[in-house]
Each structure stands twice: as structure tokens, then as C-alpha cells.
Design a protein around this motif. Structure first.
Motif, PDB file in Angstrom:
ATOM      1  N   ALA A 183       0.831  -1.210   0.000  1.00 45.84           N
ATOM      2  CA  ALA A 183       0.000   0.000   0.000  1.00 45.84           C
ATOM      3  C   ALA A 183       0.864   1.257   0.000  1.00 45.84           C
ATOM      4  N   GLY A 184       1.994   1.199   0.712  1.00 45.48           N
ATOM      5  CA  GLY A 184       2.897   2.349   0.784  1.00 45.48           C
ATOM      6  C   GLY A 184       3.530   2.670  -0.557  1.00 45.48           C
ATOM      7  N   ALA A 185       3.708   1.653  -1.397  1.00 46.52           N
ATOM      8  CA  ALA A 185       4.230   1.890  -2.742  1.00 46.52           C
ATOM      9  C   ALA A 185       3.114   2.341  -3.681  1.00 46.52           C
ATOM     10  N   LYS A 186       1.966   1.665  -3.579  1.00 49.30           N
ATOM     11  CA  LYS A 186       0.852   1.955  -4.498  1.00 49.30           C
ATOM     12  C   LYS A 186       0.406   3.416  -4.422  1.00 49.30           C
ATOM     13  N   VAL A 187       0.441   3.972  -3.220  1.00 47.15           N
ATOM     14  CA  VAL A 187      -0.054   5.333  -3.045  1.00 47.15           C
ATOM     15  C   VAL A 187       0.862   6.351  -3.743  1.00 47.15           C
ATOM     16  N   SER A 235       2.903   5.093 -18.000  1.00 47.68           N
ATOM     17  CA  SER A 235       1.493   4.873 -17.690  1.00 47.68           C
ATOM     18  C   SER A 235       1.362   4.341 -16.273  1.00 47.68           C
ATOM     19  N   VAL A 236       0.258   4.710 -15.640  1.00 44.29           N
ATOM     20  CA  VAL A 236       0.016   4.251 -14.270  1.00 44.29           C
ATOM     21  C   VAL A 236      -0.001   2.729 -14.217  1.00 44.29           C
ATOM     22  N   ASP A 237      -0.583   2.116 -15.245  1.00 46.65           N
ATOM     23  CA  ASP A 237      -0.645   0.658 -15.284  1.00 46.65           C
ATOM     24  C   ASP A 237       0.747   0.032 -15.285  1.00 46.65           C
ATOM     25  N   ALA A 238       1.635   0.619 -16.066  1.00 48.60           N
ATOM     26  CA  ALA A 238       2.995   0.067 -16.177  1.00 48.60           C
ATOM     27  C   ALA A 238       3.697   0.130 -14.827  1.00 48.60           C
ATOM     28  N   VAL A 239       3.537   1.258 -14.129  1.00 53.98           N
ATOM     29  CA  VAL A 239       4.213   1.406 -12.828  1.00 53.98           C
ATOM     30  C   VAL A 239       3.578   0.483 -11.792  1.00 53.98           C
ATOM     31  N   ASN A 240       2.236   0.398 -11.842  1.00 54.58           N
ATOM     32  CA  ASN A 240       1.537  -0.524 -10.944  1.00 54.58           C
ATOM     33  C   ASN A 240       2.035  -1.951 -11.122  1.00 54.58           C
ATOM     34  N   LYS A 241       2.235  -2.312 -12.386  1.00 53.95           N
ATOM     35  CA  LYS A 241       2.688  -3.666 -12.694  1.00 53.95           C
ATOM     36  C   LYS A 241       4.076  -3.901 -12.099  1.00 53.95           C
ATOM     37  N   LEU A 242       4.907  -2.860 -12.209  1.00 51.85           N
ATOM     38  CA  LEU A 242       6.262  -2.959 -11.660  1.00 51.85           C
ATOM     39  C   LEU A 242       6.226  -3.177 -10.147  1.00 51.85           C
ATOM     40  N   VAL A 243       5.319  -2.433  -9.478  1.00 54.12           N
ATOM     41  CA  VAL A 243       5.180  -2.602  -8.025  1.00 54.12           C
ATOM     42  C   VAL A 243       4.756  -4.029  -7.706  1.00 54.12           C
ATOM     43  N   ASP A 244       3.768  -4.535  -8.477  1.00 57.79           N
ATOM     44  CA  ASP A 244       3.309  -5.911  -8.235  1.00 57.79           C
ATOM     45  C   ASP A 244       4.439  -6.912  -8.414  1.00 57.79           C
ATOM     46  N   GLU A 245       5.230  -6.698  -9.463  1.00 56.73           N
ATOM     47  CA  GLU A 245       6.352  -7.619  -9.706  1.00 56.73           C
ATOM     48  C   GLU A 245       7.359  -7.601  -8.562  1.00 56.73           C
ATOM     49  N   PHE A 259       3.395 -16.727   6.367  1.00 57.29           N
ATOM     50  CA  PHE A 259       3.831 -16.084   7.613  1.00 57.29           C
ATOM     51  C   PHE A 259       4.410 -14.688   7.357  1.00 57.29           C
ATOM     52  N   GLY A 260       3.905 -13.711   8.089  1.00 58.49           N
ATOM     53  CA  GLY A 260       4.469 -12.372   8.052  1.00 58.49           C
ATOM     54  C   GLY A 260       3.880 -11.507   6.960  1.00 58.49           C
ATOM     55  N   PRO A 261       4.257 -10.219   6.959  1.00 59.63           N
ATOM     56  CA  PRO A 261       3.672  -9.270   6.016  1.00 59.63           C
ATOM     57  C   PRO A 261       4.288  -9.351   4.610  1.00 59.63           C
ATOM     58  N   ALA A 262       3.522  -8.899   3.612  1.00 55.67           N
ATOM     59  CA  ALA A 262       4.074  -8.705   2.269  1.00 55.67           C
ATOM     60  C   ALA A 262       4.829  -7.386   2.254  1.00 55.67           C
ATOM     61  N   LYS A 263       5.823  -7.249   1.381  1.00 53.28           N
ATOM     62  CA  LYS A 263       6.615  -6.022   1.385  1.00 53.28           C
ATOM     63  C   LYS A 263       7.205  -5.749   0.012  1.00 53.28           C
ATOM     64  N   VAL A 264       7.655  -4.507  -0.158  1.00 54.54           N
ATOM     65  CA  VAL A 264       8.301  -4.094  -1.408  1.00 54.54           C
ATOM     66  C   VAL A 264       9.647  -3.488  -1.047  1.00 54.54           C
ATOM     67  N   ASN A 265      10.726  -3.993  -1.655  1.00 57.03           N
ATOM     68  CA  ASN A 265      12.048  -3.430  -1.412  1.00 57.03           C
ATOM     69  C   ASN A 265      12.203  -2.178  -2.276  1.00 57.03           C
ATOM     70  N   VAL A 266      12.349  -1.037  -1.618  1.00 57.97           N
ATOM     71  CA  VAL A 266      12.303   0.252  -2.316  1.00 57.97           C
ATOM     72  C   VAL A 266      13.477   0.408  -3.282  1.00 57.97           C
ATOM     73  N   LEU A 267      14.665   0.002  -2.858  1.00 59.15           N
ATOM     74  CA  LEU A 267      15.838   0.153  -3.721  1.00 59.15           C
ATOM     75  C   LEU A 267      15.688  -0.683  -4.990  1.00 59.15           C
ATOM     76  N   LYS A 268      15.285  -1.937  -4.830  1.00 58.28           N
ATOM     77  CA  LYS A 268      15.129  -2.800  -6.004  1.00 58.28           C
ATOM     78  C   LYS A 268      14.065  -2.245  -6.948  1.00 58.28           C
ATOM     79  N   LEU A 269      12.984  -1.727  -6.372  1.00 60.98           N
ATOM     80  CA  LEU A 269      11.911  -1.160  -7.186  1.00 60.98           C
ATOM     81  C   LEU A 269      12.412   0.044  -7.974  1.00 60.98           C
ATOM     82  N   ASN A 270      13.176   0.907  -7.305  1.00 65.87           N
ATOM     83  CA  ASN A 270      13.662   2.115  -7.981  1.00 65.87           C
ATOM     84  C   ASN A 270      14.704   1.792  -9.051  1.00 65.87           C
TER      85      ASN A 270
END
Lengths: 571, 200
Positions: B145-149, B161-171, B181-192
């Protein structure tokens, strides 16, 4: 079910699944029965021969204590000298300086007594040499000291009337070679393969994506973090302890760290059952401890999941819970679980900053340390519990109008005096420390120390008061976690908490050992219809009541001024 | 204590002192020497060779996979606020209590700043982690959620496009351990880093 909750439940079940067989194994080790690690026997023999120790020489309780205190004194001097001189010693790639005398005093005691209060930051206040050759070494031997002391008490609880209670060195060395070292090795390998650093390379430098130059502290972390948890020590490599992404890289390492800090405290409860062949008594102890744990755990998880009401008022969503001082990869629910487990055992490592936790959580953590025997530290948890058992036996005896007996031995005035003294010591040293520090803040706020009393507290009002209460509770319980906003890196805190730590460690070891030793020498009274049964739930509830009355209620006024007041003021 | 028992305990002290010193020496070698060296040896076979796993972009090391770094530009996903400003030479949290008025003002300031850079986002869409400091000050992750926003902002600045970036976040969303077990997360450095790769 949500994955954060399943994660925590899985962690606890895994802990029990390991702790119970481990307890059986520990009992076998100290009974001298065959185990599958017996191939290490030549190592034990080599250590004993090198040190000139004859393990066949049995000791009475006084001799056990003399041995324990002598070797602990050696470690204290060794640690103090190393910390002062660390700037000139090898393995110092980041060129960190030696510690000041007061910091070294505090740090040496802190690691010696299995407390691990850290008034320095690992990145700048210690070297790779002191991290390993002082801290990690003390992680092993302080945990083994606690286990060995407990085994003496186990031995004394046997039916035989004797003053010969085995050999201290044997218990102590086997705690390391048969329990702590092999398990640490397995855990450290898991850590190494999950992103914890293991090499002796110093700080690294890189240019970030945005072009900032960043220095990264590293080091041979994995080996230390394994025993840090297994030995319920808690003193970590980095300033942020197990919240640091190298010291706790992912949910798997987090689970392993959580399991590791509980398997020995819980395992020892079952070891008692196996060792004395009194399994029901072990279940009663385990039941009381688990009930206490749940009574602290559930409100804490609830408070953290609900988040900070003040932030909710700003219109921010807290879908997972309160996030200040927490890490995304663990989440608030797991951090709540961790914060209780680490304060009821004497671990004191953190994967979130306790200072930023909700008031109810802070209250539960404080109670965990004030009671200090729900599972408790390596060995010392049951020693603390033993004191409450003695008091409970005595009170039950008075209630039914009989001479109190425990496991076939009469509990008389001498034992009761020792037990009462130890039970009251804990609130005494915490509250006296708190009173002195409060006095300094109010009356001499401008004293010229590294941190002036007026600048000690990182938060105003009731929360600031809690910071001081937490520090002394942590020191006395040999826990080592902190409300880290407190400006404790100065002469006042280094010396006062140093003294509190040393009293809070050795008196609660001496007391139970003395009682057990005295009881072992008394003649055995055969069980009769009037005997108080120690393995019933009634007796369990009696112990629980004694714990609540002695431990929790003595602190109520202080708690009312700290977390309770904050709870009612937070909207 | 009487004289005799004092002398006796002094003698006993001696009988324990020498073994204590020798035992200490050999245990130092075993627990602080041999044990960590064995672990360091095992570490050589791990992905980061025991030095920590790094992320390389355009042939140079741009960071450590596990260690969060500062992202303030609008073209990047921001990580969490840090009490140590992402200076990985140290580490630590804010240690602010939940009722501290200065702290609450600071959070309010972060909210305003976030809203200014992310027009169209409402307060209730901001997850708490984006306006609160982490425990280590080096938290490498965000919740999904912190990335999606932040997707709308990043997409606009980069002309994607918003879709392209959204897809990247999902990936780049890492699921809970074993999916259980435990929360889902997004590694900010890898995403950037992945974002910068898209641009080229």
C-alpha cells in the motif's frame, strides 16, 4: 487468517516443538546419560585437563558459589581492561576509540551479568575484537553460568539427603560444549545464508541512486546474533539491535531469533520435569508462566494493532498497526510479540523501538521485567521462580496451619528470610534508583555531565518518567532492552545501573542456591495426607497469586505515574 | 566471619582462581576464536560472500539489498522517514513516545509534505509507515500500500502509464514467507532500480 497472525502462532508452536525435546536432552546431559553429542566428550576432557579441573570432586552449595563468583570476577576484570584498551587492540577496522572508564564499567558488568544494557553504539563504541572476544565470549559464559547454577538447584531438589551437589565446572563447561555452542553453530549458519554478514571486512562506502555517499557498518555479525538470542543475552552488534536490516534481514531470521531466545528458558522448565522425574510439577510451572505471558501478550498485541490514537486523529490509516519505531518486514503484530517475549525472558534484544510503543505495551513490557520469571533468562528464570515457589509454599502452609514442606523438606525461618530478602530486593533496587534519578532531574538539572540531567529524557511528561523506570527495571531484571531515548551515556547512569545490574544478577543466584543447598541437607519427610502437593493447579494458582502480590503490586504506584497515566492522556 | 573460616575461604578462592583463569583462556579461544572463524568460513559460500549482498546498476554498486537508502526525488518511490537520515554508518529510531507533542507535530509536517508532492491523494490513503520513522532508520521496505499510493506521482514525473508502474510494483512485491507467515513487502531500492531500467 491474516499472515501476520499465523506467523506469530507458528513461531510459538515451533518454539514449543523444539523446547520440549531440548528439555529432555538437557536433562540427559546433566544426568550424565548417553546423548548423540557424546562424540564431543574428548573436547570436554581436553578443556578440563588444560584447566586442571577434576570433575569428580563434588562441591557443596558454598563451594559452587565460590567457583561461580571467582570465575565471574576474572571475566569482569578481563572485560573492563579490554574495553578500555580496545582502541589499541587488533581487529579494529573502523578505528574506533577505547571506552571511557564509566562506560567500560557499565558495559563490562552489563555483559557479565547477561543483561546487555548498551550505553554505547556498536558501530562506533566497540571494535570487532571487543564484539567477539568480550561480548560474544560473555554471551556464552554468562548464559552457561545461569544454567550451571540452575542445575545445582535441580540436583539439590533430588530426594537424597546430601550436601554433595556435583561439580560446578562440569555443569558450566557442558552447558557450553553440549548446549550453547552446537545450537549456536546451526543458527549462525542459517543466518549467514539469509543475508547476515560474517566477514571481518570493515565499513564499506558506495554512491547511492540519488548520488549520496553512504558508509555502511558491517562485521562478523551472524555468529554473535546466534548466541545473543540463544543465551537470552540480547546485546547486539548494531545500535538498532535486531531492528537493523543486517542483524535481522528477513522474516525467517526474525522467526529463528524469536525461537532461539525462548527454547532454553522453556526447555529448562521441561528439563526440570525430566531431571527430577516430576513431569506434572514442570507442567504446573509451565502453565503459570504461560498464563502470565498471555496476560501480558494479548493487551500488547491489541494496543499495537489498534495503532496510535493521536495519529488516527490526523486521518492517517494504520492498516497494520502502530508503525513508529517498527520495521515493515516484521510488522506491528510480530514486534508486539517480540517485545513481550524479550522482556519476560531476560533477552532484551529488540526488533522495534520500545520507547515508541503504545502505553499499554510499555506497561506490559515493564511488568514482564518486574516479574522477571515468566520463562525468564537462561537458568535464572527458574531461579527467580523458585523464590516465589518457596514463598507460596510458606503462605500455603500458614493457611492450613502446618509446617510448610516443599518436595519433602521443611521450609523454616532461615530459608524464608533468604527468600523474602531476594523477593523484595528487585523492587527495592529499581525504585531506589528511580527515586535518585528523579531527584537529580528536579533538583540539579544543570549538572555538568556528558548528558545534563535536564536533557536525559527524550519525551516530556509521563512518558519521560517511564523512560527512567524502564531503565532501572531493565538493569535489575538483567534484561538489557531500553526506552532508548533516555540519555544514559553519562557517569550517573553508567554507575547507578552498573550497581543495580550486579546486585540484580548475583543475589538472585546466591539466594536460591543457598535455599536449595540448605534444604538438600534436611531429612526427607515422607509424603502424608496433609502434604501440600506441588504438582496441582491449585498450587499453581497460589504461586501466581504470590507473584502478582509481591512483584506486580510493589510497582503499582510507579506504573501509575508512567504508562498508566500516559494511557489515559493519549487521545 | 571468624578468622579460621576467613582463611579457609581465602584458600578456597585460590583453589578456584587458577582453574578459572585457565578455563577462561581456553573458552575464549573456543567461543570467540574458532566458532566465529568457522561461521566466517561458511559465509564465503553465501550469496554476498559474507560481506553483504549488494545491488549493481550500470556496472557500479548502488547500495546494499537489505539496507534502505534515502529517496527524496519525485521520480523515485520514497522509503520511510529515518531518524538517522539513512546514514548506515550508524542506526536507530526516533524513540519518540506516542504522546509526545513535538513528535506529533513532526508527523503532521510529513503528512503535509507527502500531500503536497502527491496531489489527489487523501489522508486516509496514506499508510502509517510513510509518516513514521522505522526502528533501525534503515528500513529497506514499504508495504504494498505504501508503494501503491506513490504510483500516480512516479508515473506522471517519468511519463509512464500508471498501469505500467503498478505492474512494476506488483512484480516487486515479496509475498509472506512461504505465502503463510508475516507481512508482504516491497524493497524500495530494487523497485527504484527497476524503474530506472524501464526508462532506458
Amino acid at each position: 487468517m491474516n499472515t501476520e497472525l499465523t506467523g506469530v502462532i507458528f513461531t510459538y508452536l515451533l518454539t514449543l516443538a523444539i523446547a520440549i525435546p531440548l528439555g529432555r536432552y538437557i536433562a540427559k546431559v546433566f544426568k550424565g546419560e548417553k546423548t548423540w553429542l557424546d562424540f564431543l566428550a574428548p573436547l570436554d576432557r581436553f578443556i578440563f585437563r588444560f584447566s586442571g579441573i577434576d570433575t569428580k570432586r563434588e562441591m557443596n552449595w558454598k563451594q559452587h558459589l565460590l567457583a561461580l563468583l571467582t570465575i565471574n570476577s576474572v571475566w569482569l576484570i578481563y572485560a573492563f581492561v579490554c574495553l578500555m584498551a580496545q582502541g589499541h587492540l587488533p581487529l579494529n577496522p573502523d578505528a574506533n576509540p577505547g571506552q571511557s572508564p564509566d562506560t567500560a564499567f557499565n558495559t563490562a558488568i552489563s555483559f557479565l551479568v547477561n543483561c546487555n544494557l548498551q550505553h554505547y553504539s556498536g558501530e562506533s563504541g566497540a571494535t570487532y575484537f571487543t564484539q567477539h572476544f568480550v561480548f560474544m565470549f560473555l554471551h556464552f559464559v554468562s548464559a552457561a553460568t545461569g544454567i550451571a547454577a540452575l542445575v545445582v538447584v535441580f540436583r539439590a531438589m533430588k530426594d537424597k539427603v546430601t550436601d554433595k551437589l556435583g561439580n560446578f565446572w562440569e555443569y558450566f563447561v557442558k552447558s557450553i560444549t553440549r548446549i550453547l555452542l552446537p545450537i549456536s553453530f546451526v543458527i549462525a549458519v542459517i543466518f549467514a545464508f539469509n543475508g547476515m554478514t560474517t566477514s571481518y571486512a570493515g565499513k564499506d562506502t558506495f554512491i547511492s541512486m540519488q548520488g549520496d555517499t553512504v558508509h555502511v557498518s558491517r562485521g562478523p555479525v551472524a555468529a554473535m546474533v546466534a548466541i545473543k538470542h540463544l543465551g537470552t543475552n540480547g546485546g547486539g552488534w548494531f545500535g538498532a539491535n535486531s531492528a537493523h536490516p543486517i542483524e535481522n534481514p528477513n522474516y525467517l531470521t526474525n522467526t529463528v531469533e524469536l525461537v532461539a531466545q525462548l527454547i532454553i528458558p522453556i526447555g529448562l522448565v521441561f528439563a526440570l520435569g525430566f531431571y527430577l522425574n516430576k513431569k506434572r510439577f514442570a507442567y504446573v510451572i509451565f502453565g503459570v508462566m504461560t498464563l502470565g505471558m498471555l496476560l501480558l501478550m494479548i493487551p500488547t498485541i491489541n494496543a499495537e494493532l489498534n495503532g496510535n490514537p493521536a495519529i488516527a486523529h490526523m486521518g492517517i490509516s494504520q492498516p497494520t498497526g502502530a508503525m513508529e519505531g517498527k520495521e515493515v518486514r516484521f510488522g506491528p503484530l510480530n514486534s508486539a510479540y517480540w517485545s513481550i517475549m524479550t522482556t519476560i525472558t531476560s533477552t532484551g534484544s529488540v526488533n522495534s523501538m520500545h520507547d515508541s510503543a503504545m502505553p499499554v505495551s510499555g506497561l506490559s513490557m515493564l511488568l514482564g521485567m518486574m516479574i522477571n520469571c515468566f520463562y525468564g533468562g537462561c537458568g535464572v528464570g527458574i531461579l527467580n521462580f523458585y523464590i516465589f515457589v518457596v514463598v507460596a509454599v510458606f503462605i500455603s502452609g500458614l493457611m492450613v496451619g502446618r509446617t510448610p514442606e516443599f518436595l519433602g523438606r521443611k521450609i523454616e525461618a532461615r530459608e524464608m528470610k533468604i527468600a523474602s530478602l531476594i523477593a523484595l530486593l528487585h523492587p527495592f533496587i529499581i525504585l531506589v534508583g528511580l527515586a535518585i534519578s528523579s531527584y537529580f532531574i528536579v533538583h540539579v538539572p544543570g549538572t555538568d555531565w556528558a548528558v545534563k540531567p535536564s536533557a536525559w529524557l527524550n519525551n516530556p511528561g509521563n512518558h519521560g518518567f517511564s523512560e527512567m523506570l524502564y531503565e532501572y527495571s531493565s538493569a535489575a531484571a538483567n534484561n538489557g532492552s531500553g526506552f532508548e531515548g533516555l540519555g544514559d551515556g553519562n557517569i550517573f547512569w553508567n554507575y547507578t545501573t552498573g550497581i543495580v545490574m550486579i546486585l540484580g544478577r548475583f543475589l538472585p543466584i546466591i539466594g536460591p542456591l543457598a535455599i536449595a543447598g540448605l534444604l538438600a541437607n534436611k531429612k526427607n519427610i515422607p509424603e502424608s495426607a496433609g502434604t501440600l502437593k506441588s504438582d496441582t493447579s491449585t498450587f499453581g494458582l497460589m504461586i501466581f497469586a504470590v507473584i502478582i502480590i509481591i512483584a506486580a503490586l510493589s510497582f503499582f504506584p510507579a506504573l501509575a505515574l508512567g504508562p498508566i497515566a500516559e494511557y489515559f492522556s493519549l487521545k | 566471619m571468624s578468622q579460621i573460616s576467613y582463611l579457609k575461604s581465602k584458600k578456597e578462592m585460590k583453589t578456584y582462581l587458577l582453574p578459572s583463569i585457565k578455563l577462561t583462556l581456553i573458552l575464549i579461544v573456543l567461543t570467540a576464536g574458532i566458532y566465529p572463524l568457522a561461521i566466517a568460513g561458511m559465509g564465503k559460500f553465501t550469496p554476498g560472500k559474507g560481506d553483504g549482498e549488494t545491488i549493481t546498476y550500470k556496472g557500479r554498486v548502488v547500495g546494499y539489498a537489505n539496507i534502505g537508502q534515502k529517496f527524496t526525488k519525485d521520480e523515485y518511490f520514497w522509503g520511510r522517514p529515518s531518524a538517522v537520515d539513512y546514514n548506515a554508518a550508524g542506526s536507530g529510531g526516533s524513540n519518540k513516545g506516542p504522546s509526545n507533542p513535538d513528535y506529533l507535530k513532526q508527523v503532521e509536517g510529513r503528512i503535509d509534505d507527502f500531500l503536497k508532492h502527491n496531489p489527489g491523494v487523501t489522508r486516509s490513503q496514506i499508510p502509517a509507515e510513510l509518516v513514521t520513522a522505522s526502528g533501525s532508520g534503515l528500513d529497506p521496505d514499504l508495504s504494498p500500500a505504501g508503494a501503491k499510493v506513490q504510483v500516480a506521482r512516479v508515473a506522471k514525473v517519468r511519463g509512464l502509464s500508471v498501469d505500467a508502474v503498478n505492474k512494476l510494483v506488483d512484480e516487486h512485491t515479496e509475498q509472506p514467507l512461504l505465502g503463510l507467515f508475516g507481512p508482504a513487502k516491497v524493497n524500495v531500492l530494487k523497485l527504484n532500480v527497476a524503474l530506472d531500467r524501464v526508462k532506458k
